[in-house]
Structure formats: C-alpha cells, structure tokens
Design a protein around this motif. Sequence first.
Motif, PDB file in Angstrom:
ATOM      1  N   UNK A  37       0.823  -1.201   0.000  1.00 23.20           N
ATOM      2  CA  UNK A  37       0.000   0.000   0.000  1.00 23.20           C
ATOM      3  C   UNK A  37       0.861   1.256   0.000  1.00 23.20           C
ATOM      4  N   UNK A  38       0.513   2.209  -0.872  1.00 28.07           N
ATOM      5  CA  UNK A  38       1.252   3.483  -0.894  1.00 28.07           C
ATOM      6  C   UNK A  38       0.707   4.381   0.196  1.00 28.07           C
ATOM      7  N   UNK A  39       1.590   4.849   1.054  1.00 26.97           N
ATOM      8  CA  UNK A  39       1.171   5.748   2.125  1.00 26.97           C
ATOM      9  C   UNK A  39       2.184   6.877   2.201  1.00 26.97           C
ATOM     10  N   UNK A  40       1.856   7.989   1.509  1.00 27.79           N
ATOM     11  CA  UNK A  40       2.842   9.055   1.358  1.00 27.79           C
ATOM     12  C   UNK A  40       3.195   9.739   2.679  1.00 27.79           C
ATOM     13  N   UNK A  41       2.327   9.596   3.693  1.00 22.30           N
ATOM     14  CA  UNK A  41       2.611  10.309   4.948  1.00 22.30           C
ATOM     15  C   UNK A  41       3.621   9.562   5.830  1.00 22.30           C
ATOM     16  N   UNK A  42       3.853   8.275   5.533  1.00 21.62           N
ATOM     17  CA  UNK A  42       4.772   7.495   6.365  1.00 21.62           C
ATOM     18  C   UNK A  42       6.204   7.642   5.877  1.00 21.62           C
ATOM     19  N   UNK A  43       7.137   7.832   6.827  1.00 23.61           N
ATOM     20  CA  UNK A  43       8.549   7.863   6.453  1.00 23.61           C
ATOM     21  C   UNK A  43       9.018   6.401   6.434  1.00 23.61           C
ATOM     22  N   UNK A  44       9.514   5.963   5.284  1.00 20.64           N
ATOM     23  CA  UNK A  44       9.800   4.537   5.157  1.00 20.64           C
ATOM     24  C   UNK A  44      11.295   4.229   5.152  1.00 20.64           C
ATOM     25  N   UNK A  45      11.583   2.972   5.466  1.00 22.09           N
ATOM     26  CA  UNK A  45      12.975   2.481   5.451  1.00 22.09           C
ATOM     27  C   UNK A  45      13.419   2.295   4.001  1.00 22.09           C
ATOM     28  N   UNK A  46      12.512   1.745   3.196  1.00 24.77           N
ATOM     29  CA  UNK A  46      12.804   1.509   1.789  1.00 24.77           C
ATOM     30  C   UNK A  46      11.724   2.115   0.903  1.00 24.77           C
ATOM     31  N   UNK A  47      12.125   2.520  -0.302  1.00 27.20           N
ATOM     32  CA  UNK A  47      11.154   3.030  -1.276  1.00 27.20           C
ATOM     33  C   UNK A  47      10.236   1.885  -1.707  1.00 27.20           C
ATOM     34  N   UNK A  48       9.123   2.242  -2.328  1.00 27.10           N
ATOM     35  CA  UNK A  48       8.196   1.226  -2.850  1.00 27.10           C
ATOM     36  C   UNK A  48       8.922   0.290  -3.813  1.00 27.10           C
ATOM     37  N   UNK A  49       9.757   0.880  -4.673  1.00 30.54           N
ATOM     38  CA  UNK A  49      10.461   0.094  -5.688  1.00 30.54           C
ATOM     39  C   UNK A  49      11.394  -0.920  -5.031  1.00 30.54           C
ATOM     40  N   UNK A  50      12.091  -0.467  -3.986  1.00 31.53           N
ATOM     41  CA  UNK A  50      13.033  -1.366  -3.294  1.00 31.53           C
ATOM     42  C   UNK A  50      12.263  -2.480  -2.585  1.00 31.53           C
ATOM     43  N   UNK A  51      11.129  -2.149  -1.963  1.00 34.95           N
ATOM     44  CA  UNK A  51      10.325  -3.180  -1.294  1.00 34.95           C
ATOM     45  C   UNK A  51       9.827  -4.202  -2.313  1.00 34.95           C
ATOM     46  N   UNK A  52       9.400  -3.711  -3.493  1.00 34.96           N
ATOM     47  CA  UNK A  52       8.948  -4.632  -4.549  1.00 34.96           C
ATOM     48  C   UNK A  52      10.068  -5.562  -4.976  1.00 34.96           C
ATOM     49  N   UNK A  53      11.247  -4.979  -5.153  1.00 37.86           N
ATOM     50  CA  UNK A  53      12.407  -5.768  -5.592  1.00 37.86           C
ATOM     51  C   UNK A  53      12.721  -6.874  -4.571  1.00 37.86           C
ATOM     52  N   UNK A  54      12.713  -6.519  -3.290  1.00 39.53           N
ATOM     53  CA  UNK A  54      13.038  -7.505  -2.245  1.00 39.53           C
ATOM     54  C   UNK A  54      11.994  -8.622  -2.187  1.00 39.53           C
ATOM     55  N   UNK A  55      10.702  -8.251  -2.258  1.00 39.84           N
ATOM     56  CA  UNK A  55       9.650  -9.286  -2.152  1.00 39.84           C
ATOM     57  C   UNK A  55       9.669 -10.172  -3.401  1.00 39.84           C
ATOM     58  N   UNK A  56       9.949  -9.573  -4.559  1.00 38.62           N
ATOM     59  CA  UNK A  56      10.081 -10.381  -5.786  1.00 38.62           C
ATOM     60  C   UNK A  56      11.214 -11.384  -5.649  1.00 38.62           C
ATOM     61  N   UNK A  57      12.285 -10.973  -4.989  1.00 39.71           N
ATOM     62  CA  UNK A  57      13.420 -11.898  -4.794  1.00 39.71           C
ATOM     63  C   UNK A  57      13.004 -13.054  -3.879  1.00 39.71           C
ATOM     64  N   UNK A  58      12.251 -12.737  -2.828  1.00 40.48           N
ATOM     65  CA  UNK A  58      11.815 -13.785  -1.879  1.00 40.48           C
ATOM     66  C   UNK A  58      11.045 -14.882  -2.616  1.00 40.48           C
ATOM     67  N   UNK A  59      10.177 -14.471  -3.557  1.00 40.39           N
ATOM     68  CA  UNK A  59       9.282 -15.445  -4.196  1.00 40.39           C
ATOM     69  C   UNK A  59       9.645 -15.690  -5.674  1.00 40.39           C
ATOM     70  N   UNK A  60      10.898 -15.493  -6.000  1.00 37.23           N
ATOM     71  CA  UNK A  60      11.331 -15.633  -7.400  1.00 37.23           C
ATOM     72  C   UNK A  60      10.982 -17.004  -7.983  1.00 37.23           C
ATOM     73  N   UNK A  61      10.982 -18.049  -7.141  1.00 36.19           N
ATOM     74  CA  UNK A  61      10.728 -19.412  -7.644  1.00 36.19           C
ATOM     75  C   UNK A  61       9.268 -19.825  -7.513  1.00 36.19           C
ATOM     76  N   UNK A  62       8.386 -18.901  -7.173  1.00 38.16           N
ATOM     77  CA  UNK A  62       6.981 -19.260  -6.950  1.00 38.16           C
ATOM     78  C   UNK A  62       6.062 -18.467  -7.888  1.00 38.16           C
ATOM     79  N   UNK A  63       5.703 -19.072  -9.039  1.00 38.65           N
ATOM     80  CA  UNK A  63       4.900 -18.333 -10.028  1.00 38.65           C
ATOM     81  C   UNK A  63       3.497 -17.966  -9.542  1.00 38.65           C
TER      82      UNK A  63
END
Length: 156
Positions: A37-63
């Motif tokens: 979820x995009x929440x512009x008011x929250x200060x985040x550790x990682x950008x949306x793009x970085x979070x997407x990249x990390x989660x994609x890596x976690x499930x890279x082998x699961x179509x």
Amino acid sequence: MKKIAIFPGSFDPFTIGHEEIVKRGLSMFDTIIVAIGKNSSKKTMHSLEKRMELINKVFADEPRIEVDTYEGLTINYCQSKGAKFLLRGLRTAADFEYERAIAQMNKNLDHEIESVFLLTAPEHTPVCSTIVRDIFNNEGDISAFLPTNINMDDLK
Ligand code: ADP
C-alpha cells in the motif's frame, strides 16, 4: 474459478513472519498478490520500488505469488484484481482487535470479499516491521528476521 487472495501491507521491511503467512496461504489460494500500500505520509525504510524488488526476490521461484503496489482503498484494489479474499496474519490479541475492525468495515464495503486470518508460528510472534526497522536504523543486525533468501547486503 481461480481463487485469488490479496496480502496487503506496508512490508517495510518484508519479514520472515510475512513470508511464512504467504507460503502457508498457497495451500488455500491459486494466486496470492502481495500488495504494498502506498502511504505518502509514512517515512519509510525503503522506497516502494526497493520493497517490490526484495519481495520479488523472496518469491522468485513461486509463479503463484505476484507483487504489486496500490493506492486507495484495499477493497477497491481487490475488486480491480478480481480477488475475493484478503489474507492477513495474526500475532497477538492486539492484532486481532485491529484486524477485526478493519475486516468488519471491509465486509460492509463489499460483502463478497472474505478476510482470512492465519495465526503466526510461535517463533515469529515478536517479529514486527516497526521494531525490525528501528534495529536496522540503529545499525543492528536484522538478518534473523528477514526472509530466508534475503540478507543484509540485499537491503543496501
Ligand atoms: P500493516 O501496515 O497493514 O500493519 P504490515 O506490513 O505490518 O502491514 O503487515 C501486513 C500483515 O502481515 C498484517 O496482517 C500483519 O498482521 C501481518 N504480520 C506482520 N508481521 C507478522 C508476523 N511476524 N507474523 C505473522 N503475520 C504478520
């Protein structure tokens, strides 16, 4: 009909607790969309793009697992994806009370969408993104709380 579930959250960062809930959800659903979820008011550790990249890596082998971002009401996002289920994880009674209110309000907004809850594994009960983020921001080692194939170097 294909059973699609949305697993919505901030995932800042995505933890071993999140990973476990999604993997267990695969026995119930054909496809699970991890939706940040995009929440512009929250200060985040990682950008949306970085979070997407990390989660994609976690499930890279699961179509059957997809990763996406969304803005606005979660229910509207579910409708746009044809998803009839919302998957959430429960750790404590406090989680339950919070999730109960959200799920009951969501039910008012769309009767056809069911919220489904999985209890976390006992060892993941204390794992919470806010605390993991605090440890990380203070140069602590958070590797034990990250998904199995993510390490500290991936966070850079
Ligand atoms: P939110 O900002 O919506 O609370 P989170 O990213 O913190 O989003 O969490 C998303 C979902 O994952 C929520 O249902 C939350 O209860 C669940 N969750 C978070 N940590 C854990 C954990 N350690 N074990 C199981 N479920 C968890």
